[in-house]
Design a protein around this motif. Structure first.
Motif, PDB file in Angstrom:
ATOM      1  N   ALA A 212       4.266  10.029   4.864  1.00 58.10           N
ATOM      2  CA  ALA A 212       3.793  10.237   3.489  1.00 58.10           C
ATOM      3  C   ALA A 212       3.620   8.904   2.769  1.00 58.10           C
ATOM      4  O   ALA A 212       2.637   8.687   2.046  1.00 58.10           O
ATOM      5  N   LEU A 213       4.580   8.001   2.940  1.00 53.95           N
ATOM      6  CA  LEU A 213       4.499   6.708   2.264  1.00 53.95           C
ATOM      7  C   LEU A 213       3.358   5.856   2.812  1.00 53.95           C
ATOM      8  O   LEU A 213       2.658   5.165   2.055  1.00 53.95           O
ATOM      9  N   ALA A 214       3.128   5.935   4.134  1.00 51.40           N
ATOM     10  CA  ALA A 214       2.072   5.129   4.746  1.00 51.40           C
ATOM     11  C   ALA A 214       0.692   5.770   4.616  1.00 51.40           C
ATOM     12  O   ALA A 214      -0.324   5.111   4.856  1.00 51.40           O
ATOM     13  N   GLY A 215       0.658   7.060   4.266  1.00 49.71           N
ATOM     14  CA  GLY A 215      -0.617   7.745   4.133  1.00 49.71           C
ATOM     15  C   GLY A 215      -1.277   8.051   5.451  1.00 49.71           C
ATOM     16  O   GLY A 215      -2.514   8.024   5.566  1.00 49.71           O
ATOM     17  N   VAL A 216      -0.460   8.344   6.465  1.00 49.77           N
ATOM     18  CA  VAL A 216      -0.987   8.674   7.784  1.00 49.77           C
ATOM     19  C   VAL A 216      -0.271   9.924   8.280  1.00 49.77           C
ATOM     20  O   VAL A 216       0.632  10.442   7.623  1.00 49.77           O
ATOM     21  N   SER A 217      -0.669  10.384   9.452  1.00 52.15           N
ATOM     22  CA  SER A 217      -0.035  11.570  10.018  1.00 52.15           C
ATOM     23  C   SER A 217       1.277  11.189  10.713  1.00 52.15           C
ATOM     24  O   SER A 217       1.454  10.042  11.137  1.00 52.15           O
ATOM     25  N   PRO A 218       2.197  12.154  10.841  1.00 55.59           N
ATOM     26  CA  PRO A 218       3.444  11.862  11.566  1.00 55.59           C
ATOM     27  C   PRO A 218       3.216  11.391  12.988  1.00 55.59           C
ATOM     28  O   PRO A 218       3.954  10.539  13.480  1.00 55.59           O
ATOM     29  N   ILE A 219       2.190  11.917  13.666  1.00 55.73           N
ATOM     30  CA  ILE A 219       1.940  11.509  15.037  1.00 55.73           C
ATOM     31  C   ILE A 219       1.527  10.041  15.098  1.00 55.73           C
ATOM     32  O   ILE A 219       1.885   9.305  16.026  1.00 55.73           O
ATOM     33  N   THR A 220       0.784   9.582  14.059  1.00 55.51           N
ATOM     34  CA  THR A 220       0.400   8.171  14.004  1.00 55.51           C
ATOM     35  C   THR A 220       1.627   7.296  13.799  1.00 55.51           C
ATOM     36  O   THR A 220       1.752   6.225  14.399  1.00 55.51           O
TER      37      THR A 220
ATOM     38  N   VAL B 168       0.846  -1.186   0.000  1.00 52.82           N
ATOM     39  CA  VAL B 168       0.000   0.000   0.000  1.00 52.82           C
ATOM     40  C   VAL B 168       0.882   1.236   0.000  1.00 52.82           C
ATOM     41  O   VAL B 168       1.659   1.456   0.924  1.00 52.82           O
ATOM     42  N   THR B 169       0.782   2.050  -1.030  1.00 48.50           N
ATOM     43  CA  THR B 169       1.584   3.269  -1.111  1.00 48.50           C
ATOM     44  C   THR B 169       0.665   4.433  -1.458  1.00 48.50           C
ATOM     45  O   THR B 169       0.624   4.898  -2.593  1.00 48.50           O
ATOM     46  N   PRO B 170      -0.107   4.923  -0.512  1.00 46.45           N
ATOM     47  CA  PRO B 170      -1.072   5.981  -0.767  1.00 46.45           C
ATOM     48  C   PRO B 170      -0.443   7.257  -1.292  1.00 46.45           C
ATOM     49  O   PRO B 170      -1.102   8.039  -1.951  1.00 46.45           O
ATOM     50  N   ALA B 171       0.793   7.539  -0.953  1.00 43.18           N
ATOM     51  CA  ALA B 171       1.412   8.788  -1.403  1.00 43.18           C
ATOM     52  C   ALA B 171       2.889   8.558  -1.617  1.00 43.18           C
ATOM     53  O   ALA B 171       3.479   7.653  -1.046  1.00 43.18           O
TER      54      ALA B 171
END
Length: 347
Positions: free
Chosen positions: A27-35, A6-9
């Motif tokens: 960015a690669l995981a498509g989540v926020s840095p805090i996550t 999965v590469t959303p971005a």
């Protein structure tokens, strides 16, 4: 689709240093840095699917967290500073292993400083360690110079002292009474009928001198203390030095009928020297050591010594420090784990 594919971005371009950042993983995981931060710390509040995606992205980018940046961002460090006198002594290796076994599963790493039994070096190491904003301090002993005590008190960093005890309510510590242990092994030699008992010591750090105090206490109570039988050598403790000192002692004080060595490495060297010289142990002279180091039970004859709970001290000290780092108050400020006499054939 598997999480790893999965590469959303597209990941952001790494900084000029070439270092992959938390933002790149996000960015690669498509989540926020805090996550990303929470997932990599193993927090259970993160959805398992997102956590797997974050880990896959971190692995693909070969991301390595920056502990200093994490500490600065969260105001919480992930390491504990540990100050010990020596790494060449199995005593402190056992303690360190217990500390790491206790701290690592809950997310803390150890930053080790070696003081070489030097108060000024200990002070300088502590200054350097505090620059890294440690979450806690584990320090060997309670005898420090005034500047080191001021640094600990003024740092605001939770601190636990190990291998020694203090009655001061503001000092958290885990250890045993070196003085009582020294008195107990000396009393054992007295109980075996020995009357000219020497104390042979090297390094002469505060804990060694506390054992000497216990030795004197037992002999003075029996009316048998002779200051001329105290052989105190400032050189580093070793088997070779133990053999040298035993030869010297028996040559200059042939009336000596027992020797309490302050450390097992000295005592092991003393036993080897006795074997080489044809001195019967314990018939001619009884020999006792301290700390029950590896190999002491295999000597000829097996060495009588004091077993010290350095592994248990490391674990208990680390657990006490964990409580302090969580803002909790430990039930006791001083934990005495005691000692045990190991009575073998050398006495």
């Amino acid at each position: 689709m598997p999480p790893s594919s999965v590469t959303p971005a597209s990941p952001q371009r790494p900084r000029a240093t070439g270092r992959i950042t938390l933002a790149d993983v996000a960015a690669l995981a498509g989540v926020s840095p805090i996550t990303v931060s929470r997932a990599l710390r193993g927090e259970r509040t993160v959805d398992p699917v997102l956590a797997e995606r974050v880990k896959a992205a971190a692995a693909e980018l070969r991301y390595t967290p920056d502990p200093a940046a994490r500490a600065l961002a969260s105001r919480h460090s992930s390491h504990v500073a540990v100050l010990i006198p020596m790494l060449s002594n199995a005593l402190f290796v056992d303690l360190l292993e217990a500390v790491q076994r206790t701290l690592r599963p809950v997310g803390y790493q150890t930053l080790i400083g070696i003081t070489h039994y030097d108060a000024d070096e200990e002070e300088q190491l502590l200054r350097e360690q505090l620059l890294h904003r440690p979450a806690g301090l584990l320090v060997t002993g309670i005898d420090h110079n005034a500047r080191t005590r001021e640094l600990i008190a003024g740092s605001g960093v939770p601190c636990v002292h190990v291998m020694a005890l203090s009655n001061a309510p503001e000092v958290y510590c885990v250890g045993f009474s070196q003085t009582d242990a020294g008195a107990a092994i000396t009393q054992h030699l007295l109980d075996r009928g020995r009357r000219r008992i020497a104390f042979v010591a090297a390094q002469l750090d505060p804990r060694t001198l506390q054992r000497a105090e216990g030795y004197r206490r037992a002999l003075q109570a029996a009316g048998l203390h002779d200051p001329a039988l105290e052989w105190l050598d400032p050189r580093p403790s070793s088997m070779a030095l133990g053999g040298e000192l035993l030869e010297q002692l028996l040559r200059e004080r042939p009336d000596c009928d027992a020797v309490f060595f302050c450390n097992d490495d000295l005592a092991q060297g003393g036993l080897l020297a006795a074997l080489r010289l044809g001195v019967a142990v314990p018939q001619r002279v009884a020999v006792a050591g301290f700390n029950d180091l590896s190999g002491s039970d295999q000597m000829l004859p097996p060495l009588t010594t004091v077993a010290t709970p350095r592994g248990a001290i490391g674990e208990a000290g680390a657990r006490m420090l964990l409580a302090l780092m969580r803002g909790e108050t430990p039930p006791e400020h001083a934990v005495d784990l005691g000692f045990e006499l190991c009575l073998r054939q050398s006495s």
